[in-house]
Design a protein around this motif. Structure first.
Motif, PDB file in Angstrom:
ATOM      1  N   GLU A  34     119.184 -25.175  49.173  1.00  0.00           N
ATOM      2  CA  GLU A  34     120.002 -24.907  50.373  1.00  0.00           C
ATOM      3  C   GLU A  34     120.577 -23.495  50.321  1.00  0.00           C
ATOM      4  OE1 GLU A  34     122.556 -25.242  53.858  1.00  0.00           O
ATOM      5  OE2 GLU A  34     120.519 -25.759  53.277  1.00  0.00           O
ATOM      6  N   PHE A  35     121.051 -23.086  49.148  1.00  0.00           N
ATOM      7  CA  PHE A  35     121.600 -21.737  49.017  1.00  0.00           C
ATOM      8  C   PHE A  35     120.524 -20.686  49.289  1.00  0.00           C
ATOM      9  CE2 PHE A  35     122.441 -17.848  46.675  1.00  0.00           C
ATOM     10  CZ  PHE A  35     123.688 -17.507  47.178  1.00  0.00           C
ATOM     11  N   SER A  36     119.356 -20.850  48.682  1.00  0.00           N
ATOM     12  CA  SER A  36     118.299 -19.847  48.876  1.00  0.00           C
ATOM     13  C   SER A  36     117.839 -19.817  50.323  1.00  0.00           C
ATOM     14  CB  SER A  36     117.123 -20.098  47.928  1.00  0.00           C
ATOM     15  OG  SER A  36     116.434 -21.282  48.259  1.00  0.00           O
ATOM     16  N   GLN A  37     117.766 -20.975  50.962  1.00  0.00           N
ATOM     17  CA  GLN A  37     117.360 -21.021  52.364  1.00  0.00           C
ATOM     18  C   GLN A  37     118.392 -20.300  53.227  1.00  0.00           C
ATOM     19  OE1 GLN A  37     118.467 -22.787  55.291  1.00  0.00           O
ATOM     20  NE2 GLN A  37     116.644 -22.159  56.386  1.00  0.00           N
ATOM     21  N   GLN A  38     119.677 -20.559  52.981  1.00  0.00           N
ATOM     22  CA  GLN A  38     120.736 -19.865  53.724  1.00  0.00           C
ATOM     23  C   GLN A  38     120.698 -18.364  53.456  1.00  0.00           C
ATOM     24  OE1 GLN A  38     124.832 -21.120  53.960  1.00  0.00           O
ATOM     25  NE2 GLN A  38     124.274 -23.202  53.328  1.00  0.00           N
ATOM     26  N   TYR A  39     120.499 -17.984  52.209  1.00  0.00           N
ATOM     27  CA  TYR A  39     120.491 -16.572  51.845  1.00  0.00           C
ATOM     28  C   TYR A  39     119.366 -15.836  52.580  1.00  0.00           C
ATOM     29  CZ  TYR A  39     120.815 -12.303  49.143  1.00  0.00           C
ATOM     30  OH  TYR A  39     120.970 -10.994  48.776  1.00  0.00           O
ATOM     31  N   VAL A  40     118.183 -16.404  52.537  1.00  0.00           N
ATOM     32  CA  VAL A  40     117.047 -15.772  53.213  1.00  0.00           C
ATOM     33  C   VAL A  40     117.303 -15.699  54.721  1.00  0.00           C
ATOM     34  CG1 VAL A  40     114.607 -16.087  53.826  1.00  0.00           C
ATOM     35  CG2 VAL A  40     115.343 -16.341  51.450  1.00  0.00           C
ATOM     36  N   THR A  41     117.775 -16.805  55.296  1.00  0.00           N
ATOM     37  CA  THR A  41     118.011 -16.846  56.738  1.00  0.00           C
ATOM     38  C   THR A  41     119.112 -15.886  57.160  1.00  0.00           C
ATOM     39  OG1 THR A  41     117.320 -19.160  56.802  1.00  0.00           O
ATOM     40  CG2 THR A  41     118.606 -18.368  58.666  1.00  0.00           C
ATOM     41  N   ILE A  94     127.782 -17.476  53.805  1.00  0.00           N
ATOM     42  CA  ILE A  94     127.119 -18.689  53.317  1.00  0.00           C
ATOM     43  C   ILE A  94     127.999 -19.880  53.694  1.00  0.00           C
ATOM     44  CG2 ILE A  94     126.415 -19.942  51.218  1.00  0.00           C
ATOM     45  CD1 ILE A  94     124.562 -17.564  51.933  1.00  0.00           C
ATOM     46  N   ASP A  95     127.384 -20.925  54.204  1.00  0.00           N
ATOM     47  CA  ASP A  95     128.089 -22.134  54.630  1.00  0.00           C
ATOM     48  C   ASP A  95     128.365 -23.005  53.399  1.00  0.00           C
ATOM     49  OD1 ASP A  95     128.961 -24.547  55.688  1.00  0.00           O
ATOM     50  OD2 ASP A  95     127.345 -24.694  57.169  1.00  0.00           O
ATOM     51  N   LYS A  96     129.586 -22.871  52.865  1.00  0.00           N
ATOM     52  CA  LYS A  96     129.946 -23.604  51.642  1.00  0.00           C
ATOM     53  C   LYS A  96     130.060 -25.105  51.886  1.00  0.00           C
ATOM     54  CE  LYS A  96     132.087 -19.617  49.580  1.00  0.00           C
ATOM     55  NZ  LYS A  96     133.158 -18.735  49.906  1.00  0.00           N
ATOM     56  N   ASN A 107     113.940 -26.477  50.831  1.00  0.00           N
ATOM     57  CA  ASN A 107     113.931 -25.278  51.667  1.00  0.00           C
ATOM     58  C   ASN A 107     113.250 -25.581  53.003  1.00  0.00           C
ATOM     59  OD1 ASN A 107     114.935 -22.544  50.588  1.00  0.00           O
ATOM     60  ND2 ASN A 107     114.102 -23.566  48.794  1.00  0.00           N
ATOM     61  N   ILE A 108     112.139 -26.296  52.948  1.00  0.00           N
ATOM     62  CA  ILE A 108     111.440 -26.693  54.179  1.00  0.00           C
ATOM     63  C   ILE A 108     112.304 -27.668  54.974  1.00  0.00           C
ATOM     64  CG2 ILE A 108     109.406 -27.904  55.080  1.00  0.00           C
ATOM     65  CD1 ILE A 108     107.944 -26.903  52.472  1.00  0.00           C
ATOM     66  N   LEU A 109     112.898 -28.636  54.298  1.00  0.00           N
ATOM     67  CA  LEU A 109     113.745 -29.635  54.951  1.00  0.00           C
ATOM     68  C   LEU A 109     114.963 -28.987  55.612  1.00  0.00           C
ATOM     69  CD1 LEU A 109     114.058 -32.669  55.466  1.00  0.00           C
ATOM     70  CD2 LEU A 109     115.225 -32.850  53.271  1.00  0.00           C
ATOM     71  N   CYS A 110     115.570 -28.011  54.948  1.00  0.00           N
ATOM     72  CA  CYS A 110     116.708 -27.288  55.542  1.00  0.00           C
ATOM     73  C   CYS A 110     116.278 -26.588  56.829  1.00  0.00           C
ATOM     74  CB  CYS A 110     117.266 -26.259  54.561  1.00  0.00           C
ATOM     75  SG  CYS A 110     118.046 -26.967  53.116  1.00  0.00           S
TER      76      CYS A 110
END
Length: 185
Positions: free
Chosen positions: A30-37, A50-52, A169-172
């Protein structure tokens, strides 16, 4: 020394060890997906934070819910379908994908909706279940074939947690996407 400690943790406290590893992969995804996005794909200045709260929800799901379900599921599956012969592996993969996966996605969407404080706990599940399940078949059927052919039973949850880093990451991305048909005038 570190590997010995890890091995000992999985032998003495397998549920706890699996929960820590799976939870770490889940939150990390989730963190990596948020970071990339938010930092790479979206060029806002300053970048969106980042959405904590979302990370906390994935922590609950990844350490308290899914690894415990999966721990007992894989114990049951390994006990009832022993071996790595092709026929056994195919049975395990199909049973896993078509018997366990659908309830896991319902649990995912409903528990996330509950933690997000949504009024209709099933709305997102109704909207996203089919695309999620279809995508998961492409990802998880081969991943689980490897799991049941090559991964020792004691390491199944960790293997799935590692694959889950990619999958979550895909699910997020699916969770953030809108699948409602657009209303055209």
């Amino acid at each position: 020394m570190v590997l010995s400690f890890i091995k000992q943790a999985f032998q003495k406290r397998p549920m706890l060890a699996n929960s820590v590893v799976y939870g770490t992969m889940c939150v990390g995804a989730e963190f990596s997906q948020q970071y990339v996005t938010k930092r790479i794909l979206d060029k806002k200045a300053p970048p969106e934070p980042i959405d904590k709260a979302s990370l906390a929800r994935y922590t609950v799901l990844g350490t308290c819910i899914n690894p415990n379900i999966l721990y007992f599921w894989y114990k049951w599956l390994d006990k009832n379908f022993v071996g790595t012969a092709k026929k056994v592996v195919v049975k395990k993969v199909l049973i896993d994908q078509f018997c366990m996966t659908p309830p896991l996605y319902v649990i995912f969407y409903v528990s996330m909706s509950l933690m997000e404080g949504k009024r209709d706990l099933l709305a997102e599940c109704r909207e996203k279940f089919i695309p999620t399940f279809q995508t998961s078949c492409v990802f998880w059927l081969p991943a689980q074939a490897v799991n049941f052919m090559l991964v020792p039973p004691a390491a199944r949850v960790v293997y799935v947690g590692t694959c889950s880093f990619l999958w979550i990451n895909i699910l997020c991305w699916i969770k953030r996407r809108d699948f409602k048909p657009s209303e055209e005038a």
